[in-house]
Enzyme design. Structure first.
Site, PDB file in Angstrom:
ATOM      1  N   ASP A  94       0.885  -1.163   0.000  1.00 53.78           N
ATOM      2  CA  ASP A  94       0.000   0.000   0.000  1.00 53.78           C
ATOM      3  C   ASP A  94       0.924   1.214   0.000  1.00 53.78           C
ATOM      4  O   ASP A  94       1.649   1.438   0.973  1.00 53.78           O
ATOM      5  CB  ASP A  94      -0.863  -0.056   1.271  1.00 53.78           C
ATOM      6  N   HIS A 131      -8.527   4.856   2.885  1.00 48.59           N
ATOM      7  CA  HIS A 131      -7.837   3.571   2.659  1.00 48.59           C
ATOM      8  C   HIS A 131      -8.637   2.682   1.715  1.00 48.59           C
ATOM      9  O   HIS A 131      -8.733   1.482   1.911  1.00 48.59           O
ATOM     10  CB  HIS A 131      -7.654   2.820   3.980  1.00 48.59           C
ATOM     11  N   GLN A 133       2.883   4.318   2.655  1.00 53.55           N
ATOM     12  CA  GLN A 133       2.507   3.679   3.933  1.00 53.55           C
ATOM     13  C   GLN A 133       3.312   2.425   4.266  1.00 53.55           C
ATOM     14  O   GLN A 133       3.836   2.287   5.367  1.00 53.55           O
ATOM     15  CB  GLN A 133       1.010   3.309   3.896  1.00 53.55           C
ATOM     16  N   GLY A 176      18.663  -5.519  -0.489  1.00 57.61           N
ATOM     17  CA  GLY A 176      18.869  -6.941  -0.770  1.00 57.61           C
ATOM     18  C   GLY A 176      17.633  -7.795  -0.940  1.00 57.61           C
ATOM     19  O   GLY A 176      17.633  -8.726  -1.723  1.00 57.61           O
ATOM     20  N   ASP A 179      -7.616  -7.363   1.401  1.00 60.10           N
ATOM     21  CA  ASP A 179      -7.400  -6.034   1.990  1.00 60.10           C
ATOM     22  C   ASP A 179      -8.096  -5.991   3.342  1.00 60.10           C
ATOM     23  O   ASP A 179      -9.148  -6.605   3.535  1.00 60.10           O
ATOM     24  CB  ASP A 179      -7.938  -4.928   1.063  1.00 60.10           C
ATOM     25  N   LYS A 180      -7.476  -5.248   4.280  1.00 58.89           N
ATOM     26  CA  LYS A 180      -7.978  -5.038   5.649  1.00 58.89           C
ATOM     27  C   LYS A 180      -7.930  -6.306   6.493  1.00 58.89           C
ATOM     28  O   LYS A 180      -8.837  -6.595   7.279  1.00 58.89           O
ATOM     29  CB  LYS A 180      -9.419  -4.478   5.638  1.00 58.89           C
ATOM     30  N   TYR A 230       1.704   0.788  14.801  1.00 60.80           N
ATOM     31  CA  TYR A 230       0.644   0.592  13.825  1.00 60.80           C
ATOM     32  C   TYR A 230       0.944   1.374  12.558  1.00 60.80           C
ATOM     33  O   TYR A 230       1.138   2.580  12.590  1.00 60.80           O
ATOM     34  CB  TYR A 230      -0.729   1.012  14.379  1.00 60.80           C
ATOM     35  N   LYS A 286      -2.727  -2.531   7.926  1.00 56.77           N
ATOM     36  CA  LYS A 286      -2.806  -3.990   8.045  1.00 56.77           C
ATOM     37  C   LYS A 286      -1.968  -4.603   6.921  1.00 56.77           C
ATOM     38  O   LYS A 286      -1.613  -3.942   5.952  1.00 56.77           O
ATOM     39  CB  LYS A 286      -4.275  -4.423   7.998  1.00 56.77           C
ATOM     40  N   ARG A 337      -9.023   0.493  11.320  1.00 60.26           N
ATOM     41  CA  ARG A 337      -7.796   0.738  12.092  1.00 60.26           C
ATOM     42  C   ARG A 337      -7.046  -0.551  12.417  1.00 60.26           C
ATOM     43  O   ARG A 337      -6.307  -0.612  13.400  1.00 60.26           O
ATOM     44  CB  ARG A 337      -8.118   1.536  13.366  1.00 60.26           C
TER      45      ARG A 337
HETATM   46  P1  13P Z   1      -5.291   8.756  11.121  1.00 52.99           P
HETATM   47  O1  13P Z   1      -5.142   8.950  12.601  1.00 52.99           O
HETATM   48  O2  13P Z   1      -4.110   9.202  10.342  1.00 52.99           O
HETATM   49  O3  13P Z   1      -6.584   9.308  10.614  1.00 52.99           O
HETATM   50  O4  13P Z   1      -5.276   7.178  10.884  1.00 52.99           O
HETATM   51  C1  13P Z   1      -6.358   6.367  11.167  1.00 52.99           C
HETATM   52  C2  13P Z   1      -6.608   5.497  10.019  1.00 52.99           C
HETATM   53  O5  13P Z   1      -5.988   5.605   9.004  1.00 52.99           O
HETATM   54  C3  13P Z   1      -7.665   4.512  10.131  1.00 52.99           C
HETATM   55  O6  13P Z   1      -8.330   4.397   8.913  1.00 52.99           O
HETATM   56  P1  13P Z   2      -4.850  -0.540   5.240  1.00 56.34           P
HETATM   57  O1  13P Z   2      -3.962  -1.501   5.978  1.00 56.34           O
HETATM   58  O2  13P Z   2      -5.607  -1.205   4.160  1.00 56.34           O
HETATM   59  O3  13P Z   2      -4.050   0.640   4.781  1.00 56.34           O
HETATM   60  O4  13P Z   2      -5.935  -0.026   6.254  1.00 56.34           O
HETATM   61  C1  13P Z   2      -5.530   0.700   7.350  1.00 56.34           C
HETATM   62  C2  13P Z   2      -6.629   1.145   8.242  1.00 56.34           C
HETATM   63  O5  13P Z   2      -6.335   1.614   9.309  1.00 56.34           O
HETATM   64  C3  13P Z   2      -8.012   1.007   7.821  1.00 56.34           C
HETATM   65  O6  13P Z   2      -8.886   1.542   8.766  1.00 56.34           O
HETATM   66 MG    MG Z   3      -3.909   2.095   3.528  1.00 58.41          MG
HETATM   67 MG    MG Z   4      -4.836  -2.204   2.537  1.00 62.85          MG
END
Ligand code: 13P
Ligand code: 13P
Ligand code: MG
Ligand code: MG
Length: 369
Positions: A13, A20, A93, A102, A130-131, A231, A234, A268
């Site tokens: 990502d 997201h 990200q 490497g 995803d997620k 964090y 994901k 999240r």
């Molecule tokens: P932020 O605190 O940057 O909004 O991150 C939370 C997030 O990306 C969950 O989707």
């Molecule tokens: P991703 O891992 O797909 O970027 O999602 C992050 C996230 O916090 C979604 O709420």
């Molecule tokens: Mg993302």
């Molecule tokens: Mg993702």
């Protein structure tokens, strides 16, 4: 062997629009032109599932090849520059390092690779989620290669009766173990039933003497937050499964996804929810940043050429699974911040929740009654 072919799926990502939910077409075009300029690959296909960009590549250089990994890294890096320019969310990200060193393992991207001798007909399915986290593949891979109620071939095809060897990683201790199935099925389940820690890395056909035969499946096992120590997002894993002719049939490989199992991830990266099988077009996780998605692309390999893709979940037969996933999502969402919708505390270690708790640490008094 000169006719060895390597299938490498490397994903990251590197920025999303909006939030997201998806990969901007300019990022995909950038990665495509980057891979096209290289003469390392036999063939490639670039796609996206939710906010993750997926590089599906064939070549003759084996797994863990430095040049192939660097090519993928450079493609992600170039796409990141565009993501920054477009001010996309979470630009770069999953790229945890400033420079390639490497092997992309440990640098953020997820990787599934296998080296094979292409069979007279070589159907493969590439799963991309995803997620969610790599352990999301444990349950379906078990069903595909070990459950006769899922895979009729385990009963009907004599060439599958010896069973398979499952290689499992312990992501916390950094150890690995092989299980020979069906004999050690119960032992295998004791571990892979805990998918946040024990993940299936690969599956092999079993030779008559019990040793590893041809590789049948390979999954990414990278846990982004463990690597980063905080964090980031994901892992959104990928998995390659070979099909037919002594291996599970395409329909047996897709069958476990007719029942959306619960996986860790979603909003999240902190919630359990159903994994919904969708077409690529429908892999736009908007509701509570989800629910988690799984897509599958089918290819026939032809001397290294990727014939396809065929979008395998773009089938009305998976409509009921999608409906069921939506029902489960409604039910789970009603629980809001309560476990088991929210992940257990040890899984929340790499989120911002510990910071919230730390602020209140001094307010806790001993219980004296
Ligand atoms: P932020 O605190 O940057 O909004 O991150 C939370 C997030 O990306 C969950 O989707
Ligand atoms: P991703 O891992 O797909 O970027 O999602 C992050 C996230 O916090 C979604 O709420
Ligand atoms: Mg993302
Ligand atoms: Mg993702």
């Amino acid at each position: 062997m000169s006719n060895d072919l390597t299938l490498s799926v490397i994903k990251a990502d590197v920025g999303s629009h909006v939030g997201h939910t998806s990969v901007h077409p300019r990022l995909i075009a950038c990665a495509q032109s980057h891979l096209a300029e290289s003469d390392l690959l036999d063939d490639f296909h670039v796609t996206a599932v939710g906010d993750d960009m997926e590089l599906i590549m064939t070549h003759k250089h084996g797994v863990d090849n430095e040049e192939v990994h660097e090519l993928a890294w450079d493609a992600f890096f170039a796409a990141t520059e565009i993501a920054k320019d477009l001010k996309l969310y979470g630009a770069g990200q999953d790229l945890l390092a400033d420079a390639f060193s490497g092997n992309v393992k440990g640098l953020g991207p997820g990787i599934a690779e296998m080296q094979i001798v292409e069979r007279p007909s070589e159907p493969v399915i590439i799963f991309m989620a995803d997620k969610t986290e790599p352990g999301a593949w444990n349950l379906p891979l078990f069903k595909i290669f070990a459950d006769p109620f899922n895979t009729a071939g385990l009963v009907l095809d004599p060439s599958m009766h010896d069973g398979f060897i499952f290689e499992v990683y312990d992501l916390i201790e950094g150890k690995k173990i092989d299980f020979s199935v069906p004999e050690e099925m119960y032992d295998l389940l004791a571990f892979i039933g805990a998918p946040s820690r024990f993940v299936i890395r690969s599956i092999y056909r079993k030779e008559g003497d019990g040793s590893r035969g041809d590789i049948a499946a390979s999954a990414s096992t990278q846990r982004l937050n463990i690597t980063a120590g905080e964090y980031v997002g994901k892992d959104d894993p990928v998995c390659i499964v070979r099909c037919q002719s002594g291996l599970p049939a395409v329909g047996e490989v897709l069958e476990p996804f007719a029942n959306p199992h619960l996986v860790s991830g979603w909003m999240r990266g902190s919630h359990n929810g159903p994994i919904m099988p969708t077409s690529l077009e429908s892999a736009v996780p908007t509701r509570f940043d989800g629910p988690p998605r799984v897509c599958s692309l089918g290819f026939q390999l032809r001397n290294g050429e990727l014939l396809g893709p065929k979008d395998m979940f773009d089938d009305v037969a998976f409509d009921e699974a999608r409906k069921k996933a939506n029902k489960i999502a409604n039910y789970m969402r009603e629980m809001g911040p309560f476990e088991p919708h929210r992940l257990p505390l040890d899984e929340m270690e790499y989120t911002t929740l510990p910071q919230v708790m730390e602020r209140l640490q001094d307010r806790f008094k001993p219980i004296d009654d």
